[in-house]
Design an enzyme around this catalytic site. Structure first.
Site, PDB file in Angstrom:
ATOM      1  N   TYR A  70       7.243  81.406 -21.238  1.00  0.00           N
ATOM      2  CA  TYR A  70       7.274  80.311 -22.217  1.00  0.00           C
ATOM      3  C   TYR A  70       8.521  80.352 -23.089  1.00  0.00           C
ATOM      4  CZ  TYR A  70       2.373  79.225 -21.274  1.00  0.00           C
ATOM      5  OH  TYR A  70       1.199  78.860 -20.694  1.00  0.00           O
TER       6      TYR A  70
ATOM      7  N   ARG B 116     -15.307 100.428 -52.345  1.00  0.00           N
ATOM      8  CA  ARG B 116     -15.572  99.494 -51.258  1.00  0.00           C
ATOM      9  C   ARG B 116     -17.088  99.312 -51.149  1.00  0.00           C
ATOM     10  NH1 ARG B 116     -13.530 100.873 -45.135  1.00  0.00           N
ATOM     11  NH2 ARG B 116     -15.192 102.396 -45.284  1.00  0.00           N
TER      12      ARG B 116
ATOM     13  N   LYS C 253     -18.223 103.651 -33.479  1.00  0.00           N
ATOM     14  CA  LYS C 253     -18.283 102.209 -33.746  1.00  0.00           C
ATOM     15  C   LYS C 253     -17.203 101.458 -32.964  1.00  0.00           C
ATOM     16  CE  LYS C 253     -15.375 102.727 -37.826  1.00  0.00           C
ATOM     17  NZ  LYS C 253     -15.375 103.068 -39.244  1.00  0.00           N
TER      18      LYS C 253
ATOM     19  N   MET D 193      -1.130  84.394 -22.329  1.00  0.00           N
ATOM     20  CA  MET D 193      -2.509  84.708 -22.706  1.00  0.00           C
ATOM     21  C   MET D 193      -3.095  85.813 -21.822  1.00  0.00           C
ATOM     22  SD  MET D 193      -5.644  82.031 -23.146  1.00  0.00           S
ATOM     23  CE  MET D 193      -4.743  80.865 -24.122  1.00  0.00           C
TER      24      MET D 193
HETATM   25  C1  LIG Z   1     -14.825 104.366 -39.508  1.00  0.00           C
HETATM   26  C2  LIG Z   1     -15.411 105.276 -40.482  1.00  0.00           C
HETATM   27  C3  LIG Z   1     -15.211 106.673 -40.377  1.00  0.00           C
HETATM   28  C4  LIG Z   1     -14.282 107.305 -39.387  1.00  0.00           C
HETATM   29  O1  LIG Z   1     -12.957 107.240 -39.857  1.00  0.00           O
HETATM   30  P1  LIG Z   1     -11.768 107.949 -39.066  1.00  0.00           P
HETATM   31  O2  LIG Z   1     -10.593 107.762 -39.946  1.00  0.00           O
HETATM   32  O3  LIG Z   1     -11.614 107.245 -37.774  1.00  0.00           O
HETATM   33  O4  LIG Z   1     -12.164 109.367 -38.878  1.00  0.00           O
HETATM   34  C5  LIG Z   1     -15.896 107.485 -41.259  1.00  0.00           C
HETATM   35  N1  LIG Z   1     -16.720 106.958 -42.198  1.00  0.00           N
HETATM   36  C6  LIG Z   1     -16.898 105.642 -42.339  1.00  0.00           C
HETATM   37  C7  LIG Z   1     -17.799 105.144 -43.406  1.00  0.00           C
HETATM   38  C8  LIG Z   1     -16.252 104.752 -41.497  1.00  0.00           C
HETATM   39  O5  LIG Z   1     -16.437 103.433 -41.653  1.00  0.00           O
END
Ligand SMILES: *Cc1c(COP(=O)(O)O)cnc(C)c1O
Length: 328
Positions: free
Chosen positions: A237, A118, A33, A283
């Site tokens: 700056y 969560r 991701k 920036m």
């Molecule tokens: C991001 C995520 C992971 C991976 O977590 P890491 O700590 O990077 O291994 C696993 N499961 C879910 C649901 C996540 O959102």
């Protein structure tokens, strides 16, 4: 031109180390991701596939379409159901009330809330959720949970593990072939992985979280200009840095618009060669002692994470997708 170099050998090494823990690449779900934690999802996907990874997890459908066709299994973690889900993907079901919004026959993995609170359904709600899934003709292919404290030596990790074992038992009564997964990076190196589980691995792929792994990403900036700063002159700056003696300085082409935290000129923020950033970051650029045409900003995101009191994840994931990334 700023640049991110991705060390392919280091990445392959890490994946092989992880596969030793999981006893095979086929039990790894690579979490790709957010542009593979800033590393470049499209760049690393073929490398992972070549090694034998065939299951990945992503944030949303946009990310999934970008990697579609490379991996057989793509799990989408943060999906808001719209009724037009695609049969190529697997969707994480995070809340019972969303079941009715999915298209029929959508493949899902049901999230179990074992204590992180969560997402997901509680173990007590599991049978009810499965009945609803059946009624709405969704294809339940897996269940999973996420640990809140796998990186800390407290009891909650074991409480969550126990909860998930209960959930697996209940779910497998109805679906004996269900895929199950709970282990993330922090859990991976905490004892034996349950034999019937896959592991959802993000950060450790990239060399963080265990001393035996190798850092995959390094960030470079290139010199835009150079000059001699005379004693008493300031730079950038607000003029927060003043030269105590004459100094050869240069300006490099990375700034806070590239996804870096803004250095405000206070404290010592060190570049990979040990030199300090001088004055406030702009920036699109920063200044420091002249270090030649190319400068390594960091090869270990922990340096920046420590300086800005955050976690390495945040430093990596914020690196702007437009920074060119190359395999080396
Ligand atoms: C991001 C995520 C992971 C991976 O977590 P890491 O700590 O990077 O291994 C696993 N499961 C879910 C649901 C996540 O959102």
């Amino acid at each position: 031109m700023s640049l991110i170099r991705i060390n392919q050998k280091a990445y392959e090494y890490n994946l092989k180390e992880i596969a030793k823990k999981t006893e095979g690449f086929e039990r790894i779900i690579c979490v790709f991701k957010d542009n593979a934690y800033g590393h470049g999802a499209k760049l690393l996907a073929p490398v992972a596939r070549e090694l034998g990874i065939n299951f990945i997890a992503l944030k949303n459908e946009k990310e999934a379409w970008e990697l579609e066709g490379i991996f057989e299994n793509i799990l989408i973690l943060s999906h808001l159901p719209h009724g037009n889900e695609n049969e190529r993907f697997i969707y994480a079901l995070n809340d019972i009330s969303q079941i009715k919004n999915y298209k029929k026959n959508t493949k899902i993995h049901l999230k179990i809330d074992t204590g992180m609170h969560r997402n997901g359904v509680s173990v007590q709600e599991l049978e009810y959720a499965m009945a609803l899934i059946k009624k709405n003709a969704l294809k339940l292919e897996g269940i999973f949970t996420h640990f809140a404290n796998a990186d800390e030596m407290d009891r909650s990790f074991f409480v969550q593990k126990e909860g998930f074992e209960k959930a697996k038992k209940i779910a497998k009564k109805y679906y004996p072939d269900l895929l199950t997964h709970s282990y993330n990076s922090a859990a991976l190196f905490r004892g034996k992985i349950p034999e019937d589980e896959y592991c959802r691995i993000g950060l450790v792929q990239f060399g963080y979280g265990h001393k035996d792994l190798k850092k995959v990403l390094s960030l470079y900036a290139h010199r835009l200009s150079q000059r001699r700063l005379e004693k008493g002159q300031s730079i950038g700056y607000g003029g927060v840095f003043k030269a105590k003696e004459a100094l050869e300085v240069a300006n490099y082409d990375l700034g806070y618009a590239d996804g870096l935290f803004r250095y405000d000129g206070k404290g010592k923020l060190r570049l990979a060669n040990g030199k300090e950033m001088l004055g406030r970051m702009s920036m699109d650029s920063f200044s420091c002692e002249d270090c030649g045409e190319e400068l390594c900003v960091f090869e270990d995101a922990d340096v920046w994470a420590d300086f800005f009191h955050t976690i390495n994840y945040e430093i990596l994931v914020k690196l702007h997708p437009d920074i060119p990334r190359v395999l080396v």
